[in-house]
Each structure stands twice: as C-alpha cells, then as structure tokens.
Motif scaffolding. Sequence first.
Motif, PDB file in Angstrom:
ATOM      1  N   ASP A 645       0.851  -1.183   0.000  1.00  0.00           N
ATOM      2  CA  ASP A 645       0.000   0.000   0.000  1.00  0.00           C
ATOM      3  C   ASP A 645       0.895   1.245   0.000  1.00  0.00           C
ATOM      4  N   ILE A 659      -6.895  -2.081   6.377  1.00  0.00           N
ATOM      5  CA  ILE A 659      -6.710  -3.330   5.630  1.00  0.00           C
ATOM      6  C   ILE A 659      -5.605  -3.113   4.601  1.00  0.00           C
ATOM      7  N   PRO A 661      -2.325  -4.979   1.964  1.00  0.00           N
ATOM      8  CA  PRO A 661      -1.742  -6.168   1.329  1.00  0.00           C
ATOM      9  C   PRO A 661      -0.438  -6.534   2.026  1.00  0.00           C
ATOM     10  N   HIS A 706       0.662 -14.029  -1.071  1.00  0.00           N
ATOM     11  CA  HIS A 706       0.153 -12.665  -1.005  1.00  0.00           C
ATOM     12  C   HIS A 706      -1.195 -12.688  -0.288  1.00  0.00           C
ATOM     13  N   ARG A 708      -4.214 -10.364   2.369  1.00  0.00           N
ATOM     14  CA  ARG A 708      -4.731  -9.084   2.836  1.00  0.00           C
ATOM     15  C   ARG A 708      -5.010  -9.224   4.325  1.00  0.00           C
ATOM     16  N   SER A 730      -9.985 -12.732   0.369  1.00  0.00           N
ATOM     17  CA  SER A 730      -8.705 -12.611  -0.329  1.00  0.00           C
ATOM     18  C   SER A 730      -8.922 -12.320  -1.807  1.00  0.00           C
TER      19      SER A 730
END
Length: 730
Positions: A645, A659, A661, A706, A708, A730
């Motif tokens: 982000d 929230i 990544p 990856h 969140r 996700s």
Amino acid sequence: MNIFSKHIAQFLSLPVTAVDNTLALLELGCTIPFISRYRKEKTGGLNEVQITAISDMNERLKETAKRKETIVKTITEAGKMNPELQQRIDNCWEPTELEDIYLPYRPKRRTRAQVARELGLEPLATIIMMQRDANPLETARRFVNTQSGPATVEEAITGAKDIIAEIVSEDERSRNSIRSIFRRNAVITSKVVKAKKDTDEAQKFSDYFDWQEPLRRCTSHRLLAMRRGEAEGILRVSIGADDVECVERLCRLHVRGYGKCSRLVTEAVEDSFKRLLKPAIETEFSNLSKEKADDEAIQVFTENLRQLLLSAPLGQKRVMGVDPGFRTGCKIVCLDAQGNLLHHEAIFPHPPINKQMQAAISMEKMLRKYQIEAIAIGNGTASRETNDFIKDVLAGKYALPTDDSESNDKNWSSSVQVFTVSEDGASIYSASKTAREEFPDEDVTVRGAVSIGRRLMDPLAELVKIDPKSIGVGQYQHDVDQSKLKKSLDQTVESCVNMVGVNLNTASQHLLMYVSGLGAALAKNIVDYRKEHGAFSSRAQLKKVPRLGPAAFEQCAGFLRIPDAKNPLDRSAVHPESYTIVEQMAKDCGCTIVELMKDTEKRKLIDLKKYANDTVGIPTLTDIMQELEKPGLDPREQIEEFEFDPSVQSIDDLVEGMILPGIVTNITKFGAFVDIGVHQDGLVHVSQLADHYVKDPNDIVKLHQHVRVRVKDVDFRRQRISLSMRGIQS
C-alpha cells in the motif's frame, strides 16, 4: 525379512511386505526420492513421508538393538542374567521400558543404599519390607556391630530404609505410576532470576517472569522460549507434579497395614520419592518435553524450508539484482538469462547522500544496455524506499536525457517486472567459500546482490548454496537438537531438488550434490567433466564421468534433465531403465517418441497392461504416461508481482482497522508473520488466520503467499504489530 519389518509395519500401520522391501532398498543405498519415484511396485506406492518414517524408525531400532547388546553383556558379566530376564529384554523395544528393566542391574556409583548393603543390612531391609515383624527395632539390634557394621540400632534402621528407598525407586511399577501422574498433571513453571529482572536482555522473556501451565498444554514455542531464557541465566524453569499424590500412590504400591514396619516403609517411600524418583522423573519429562518441542520446531522449519525452496521461479530472464541501503547505497548487479554476472555498480538515491538524479540516470542506462526484463530488490534495509524509487524511474518521473536512438523506444520500461525478494542468508552466502569460488574478484556486496537476483530466477538453485539455518524461516532453530535438525533439513533439500529435477548442463555443483545418488565428490566430477568436454548431449554420457558407476547412475539419471537432448526422454523424468518400454509403445503406435509425446489420441489408445511385467507395473507405467503428456513439467507455481500500500511507509502510518496487502514471510505453530512494508513484520496469530478454528497455520497460508490483513493492534514501544485475516476476502 528384515528383523524390524513386522515391528515397523505394525507401529506405522503399513503392509509388512512394503516395509520389508523398502528397508531392503534402503540397505542397498537407494535414496528416499528414488524409492518413492521409481520403485512404487516394490513399496506399494509409499510416499516420501512414509519412507522417511520407515527409515527413521529403522535407525532408532538399530540403536535400541545396540543398547540391548550392551545391557545383556553387562548383566551377564555380573552373573545376574536368567532366562526370564533375557526374554523380557529380547521382547522390549521401548527405550524407557528397557532402561527400567536394566536399572536394578546397572553399575552404580557408591550410593547410600550400596554403603548399607556393604554393612550387611540388606536382610534387615528385606524383613522390614515384608512388613510382618512386630518389633523391627529389636530385629535391627541383631545387625548392630560396632566393629564392621552399624554402631547403633538407629543407624541400622536408617541403612535399611536407604536400601528400601533405592528398591522403590528402581521398581518399574513405581516409575510407571509416577510417570502416569506426570503425564496427566505435570506443571511447567518459569520464574525470573531476580538479579536479572530489570536488565534489557531479560525483557524479551518478560512473558515468562512468572509463568505456570500444564506441561501437556505447553506449546513448543513457549517451552523453547523458556528453555532459552533458562540457558541465558534469566529464567528458572522446573517441571513437577503433586508431591502428595505421588507419595500416596507409591504408598499404595509398597505399604501394607499400619504396623511399625509399615511406618518405616512409608518413611523410606517418602525419602525415595523426594531424593531419587522425583528428580529422575522430572529430568525424564524435561527431556521428553524438550524432544517433543524440538520435533515440532523442526517440523515447522522443514515445512517452511520446503515452501521456500519450491517458491515460484521467474525462469531464465535477464535480471537486475538490487541490495538496497541508505548510507552505503544500493548495490546493483545485472545478470544474463543464465545468471552470469555482466555488470555491477552502486547508486545513492537515498539519504544521507541523496544523488537521486544521478542514480536514476545510471539505472536507466543499465536497464537499457543489459535489456533487463525483471528487477529483484532485497527486502532488508531501505527495501521499500528503493522499490518506490525504481518504480518512479520506470514510470518516467525523472526527466532523464535521451539520445535519438532512445527517443523512439518510449515503452521500454513497461514490460520490466519488479519483485521484492527475501535476502535472508545472502550475507552468509556472500562471505562463504562457495561465493568466493564463484566470484573470486568481487567483494561481498556484489556477491550478495547476485544472490538476490538469482533467487528471483530460481530460488531452489540459489538457496541450496546457503546453510538452511541462515535462511530465516525457522522457529527457535538454534535451540533444538542440531544433528536431528541438520538431517531433517538435508532430507528436505534433497526432496525438493529431486521433485523439481535438475538441468544437467547448467546446475551448479551445490545443486547437483543434492541429486539422488550423487554427493559432493560426484557433483564436482560432473562439473569438471562438463568443463572439459562441453555440455552433456545425453544421460548415457553420465557413465563416462569418473567414479560415477552403475549404482549412482541408476539413482541419479531420472532426476537429471537435458532440455535440448536429441532423445526427448532425456528431457523428461522417465528413467533410462524404462526407455525401451516407451520405444516399444511408440513402435506399436507406428510413430516416433516425439510424435507419441505430442499426440494425445495416440496415447489414449495405449493399453498399459500390455507393457506390465515382473519389474514394471501399472504405477510406473502410469507415471510414464503422465510424463509423456507434460515432459519435465516444473511442479512450482507461476510467480506474481506484488505491491505494498503506497500510503503506508512506516509503523507510524498504521491505524487500527486498516486493511493492507502483505507477504507471508514466516510460519510458526502460533501463527504467521506478514510483511506489510513498514520494516517490521506483523503477526497474524493462529486464532486470527480464519473465521474458523485453525489447527495448523500451514492449512491456511503458505510462505511468500500474497494476503490481505487487518491491523488489529500496534505496540509502538515494543515495535509489535498484531494483524488479523478474519472476515477478509482474499
């Protein structure tokens, strides 16, 4: 049949024949990957985990057998062996039980009981233990001997009780009884050493300054943390159970009635527990709990290592490796598609030097000149800032001078991919003998950047050069049994290397040494042969490598690939021993092997039963057909780009509920650590990984996945970030 086959088969719930055949193959020197992949008919299709379990248990039983030989020899030489005892030892394969059987006969240092026996008090101890004598003091008087024995009745009674205490402590029923109490009710307690409480080094153990919990509920990471604190002299750790319950249980076993003898036996039992049994069982459970914690920690480490080694590779592309830094600058290397070093230099886009424009010009020149297709940025100091700078360069945010030849190539940067790569262990590699041999004329900073770049191209090929303990994906790896850890990690590396397969003409010596049947010496011989004679054109040519005999060829050949070989099977995982079968299949289909591999319809017409024989069955034939469909298929996933982000640069930017990544950097039993781009990984506790109960974090997340995450809490003082994945799609 192997003497351990039935025992192992019963314990692991596997067919006896499969276990026996597996042990026979292991005795012949076959590796676990080879047996699992190419001997399915022998093993009944056992996988690597099952074969490893068979191998490990076989080794443990061998050690137990050696111990039994020593025990039998010692007891026999002491003249105390009898048929019943011999049979008990022969039938026993549990180490703890075996030591219990041996305990009464084991040579001892000069104990209080031994001194009492030398004074002739064993008959008195026997009389008291029978608990039938109405006046033991009067009986004891007969054993008083001022010249060679106890001088008083009290000394005689004390000596007899010492003998009884030792008998009780060596009694199998006594030990098993106390063990059962410890198994149910043992408590582990941790207290801080007062003199160390306020020191800086003690603060990392502050959770355990006054800690107590049932031992059976103590997780491996907590136990290892307490043991580390104990080793550093900060904590005092103990394991114990209810003393009163233990003594009562022993009394029920050894005390009968309420007479004078019974009271003496009770006193001996209490002494036996406090002085002999309690310390022994506490030590035993301390060792058992440590061993269990070690096994769990090693399991965590090996699973993380497996995921790391099998990380998605970028493949053979021209890569720029970047080892980021502030004061010392960013070390840049440019690699060709084979990972060879073409160029290196340092740029200084960050404080305190701040030569951004000069750094941007240098970056663009390197990107153009070496036709870079992807950039690998280490995830250490200044990683986020370097990532942002490079993306600004690629986006054209710097007004860079161009010549006419470059002006027509305005989209040169649009296809360059940028990746963040873990640099754990890169510094270890850069100072290693391997790195010095690869780059004798370069310094450690260049070698480290090369390692980062190559990790993007092929993580497996690069990471095998580094001691797994330095890769940074373990859980208390320096606190566990090091020999057991090394064995497990080596097996994991070997498994991963052989699962993926190795390009015979490009693999380094370090990668080749993990191939089934090879090792350091043969790997070096292969590389030396390759340097002298050029690239291998066929697997059969391996037989010309010095000291690589038929047995080694059988083990390694199927895992080595030659992508441009004339024989298409040399590019696949089909073992040379099965080439004749594939040739016959092609002949029966009226086509070449290449045509058979390309034509799905022809393969569908093949009746596998027609080609089965005593040595090659349906399992192997099925594997062959799958390999013909996708020869040499890399089992690893495709790599994906990732971006943090942009609004979050440091821990100070974090707000509860945000929230973001992130990338999973480490997985433990208690949760997963996630990099969200603020120079400090956050923890997603196991209870926050999903909306349902999670037993094992590996069921939910994988290394480098990856994800969140939601910011749950931030402890700015201790620089700790608590994250959650609950309720996030996700």
